[in-house]
Design an enzyme around this catalytic site. Structure first.
Site: not given
Length: 341
Positions: A171-172, A175, A246
């Site tokens: 997930h990070e 980003h 997100e």
């Protein structure tokens, strides 16, 4: 989860919201001109006789000064955040460098970062840990992929399985790969610039050395009103952009790990922690949008929240509502895939 469709939808909405930031600046310029004109009109009856006239270049000066404060504040704040660098900003948020040689859980985290950097095709970010935070959380920061930082909390290391930690790191990295870390810093600068107009009005509202304040106080009051409305609109847009990014990073995590239970398990365990009242390390409101899960107390309204509701994120990942997962130490300390530091 149809992650490619989710990614296209999130990107399209993000572009529209970023364009709305430009419209907000234009509306703020109009609001400031209207506020100062109204202030000049109200104070004119006390200081001038005859027909009321605005000074020469009144509108041009108002417009120029508004843009100067907004764009100048934006540039200053963005430059400061960029100059800080990813590591210093992560340290400001409570993170420290990993100690893999003495902490098997941190070695496992470092291995996962290596694996997913290869899987995503991104440069390996520096891995850090927020050691004094029992809540499950994480963040990524950095102006670009080179020199970026991915940090997780001690609670994430203690409570997540290897598959879940993979989903969290993916997930990070999502980003970072989508340029969200740079976008978030720019949006933070824009909100700061919008706030400068409010602060100017606040300054004009203060009394001078002789105690006189009427003329400037009238101007300052209306300028504060216009600046506050612009600041609120900027925060709302920043939060809306952050929520879409997100969703995009969630879709990226599922794509790269090929697992819904990775990131899905993380979010479901966070739901349990929130229900049980696990205390999270306080992070300032300007940096909330960098986190996996926001934890700022006292939110005024949901539309100002920088993160979508956990239940909605879980529903999008699984395609149906899912409940919380129990908290427990998932596996013995040590990683069979670990290699010496």
């Amino acid at each position: 989860m149809r992650f490619f469709e989710s990614q296209r939808e999130a990107r399209a909405r993000s572009r529209r919201l970023v364009l709305a930031f430009g419209l907000t600046v234009l509306l703020l310029v109009l609001a400031v001109n209207l506020a100062l004109a109204l202030g000049w009109w109200l104070s004119g009856g006390f200081f001038f006789s005859g027909p009321l006239r605005f000074p020469r270049h009144f509108w041009a000066v108002n417009t120029g000064m508004t843009l100067f404060f907004v764009l100048g504040g934006w540039w200053l704040e963005t430059s400061q955040l960029q100059h800080q660098g990813a590591v210093r900003l992560a340290e400001r948020m409570g993170a420290r460098a990993l100690r893999p040689s003495g902490e098997p859980a941190e070695q496992r985290f470092a291995n996962i970062v290596d694996e997913l950097a290869i899987a995503s095709g991104l440069p390996r970010p520096q891995a850090m840990v927020v050691a004094r935070d029992a809540a499950i959380n994480a963040f990524a920061t950095g102006w670009d992929a080179d020199g970026a930082v991915v940090a997780v909390t001690q609670g994430a290391l203690d409570q997540l399985t290897r598959e879940e930690l993979q989903g969290l790191v993916a997930h990070e990295l999502g980003h970072i790969g989508e340029g969200d870390t740079r976008l978030n810093l720019r949006l933070a600068g824009m909100v700061f610039g919008l706030e400068m107009v409010y602060r100017l009005g606040q300054r004009l509202l203060e009394p001078d050395e002789r105690g006189g304040r009427f003329l400037w106080a009238v101007m300052g009051f209306f300028l504060m009103v216009a600046g506050w409305l612009g600041w609120i609109a900027g925060h709302a847009l920043q939060a809306a952009v952050s929520r879409q990014r997100e969703f995009l990073a969630d879709a990226r995590a599922v794509q790269w790990t090929r697992s819904r239970d990775g990131l899905g398990g993380v979010l479901r365990k966070v739901m349990t922690q929130q229900r049980e009242g696990v205390e999270a390390r306080a992070i300032g409101a300007p940096l909330q949008h960098l986190l996996l899960v926001g934890n700022a107390p006292g939110r005024l309204d949901r539309w100002l929240d920088s993160h979508p509701p956990l239940a909605e994120r879980v529903r999008r990942i699984y395609g149906r509502p899912m409940g919380p997962l129990p908290l427990a130490r998932p596996e013995p300390v040590g990683d069979p895939t670990a290699h010496p530091a």
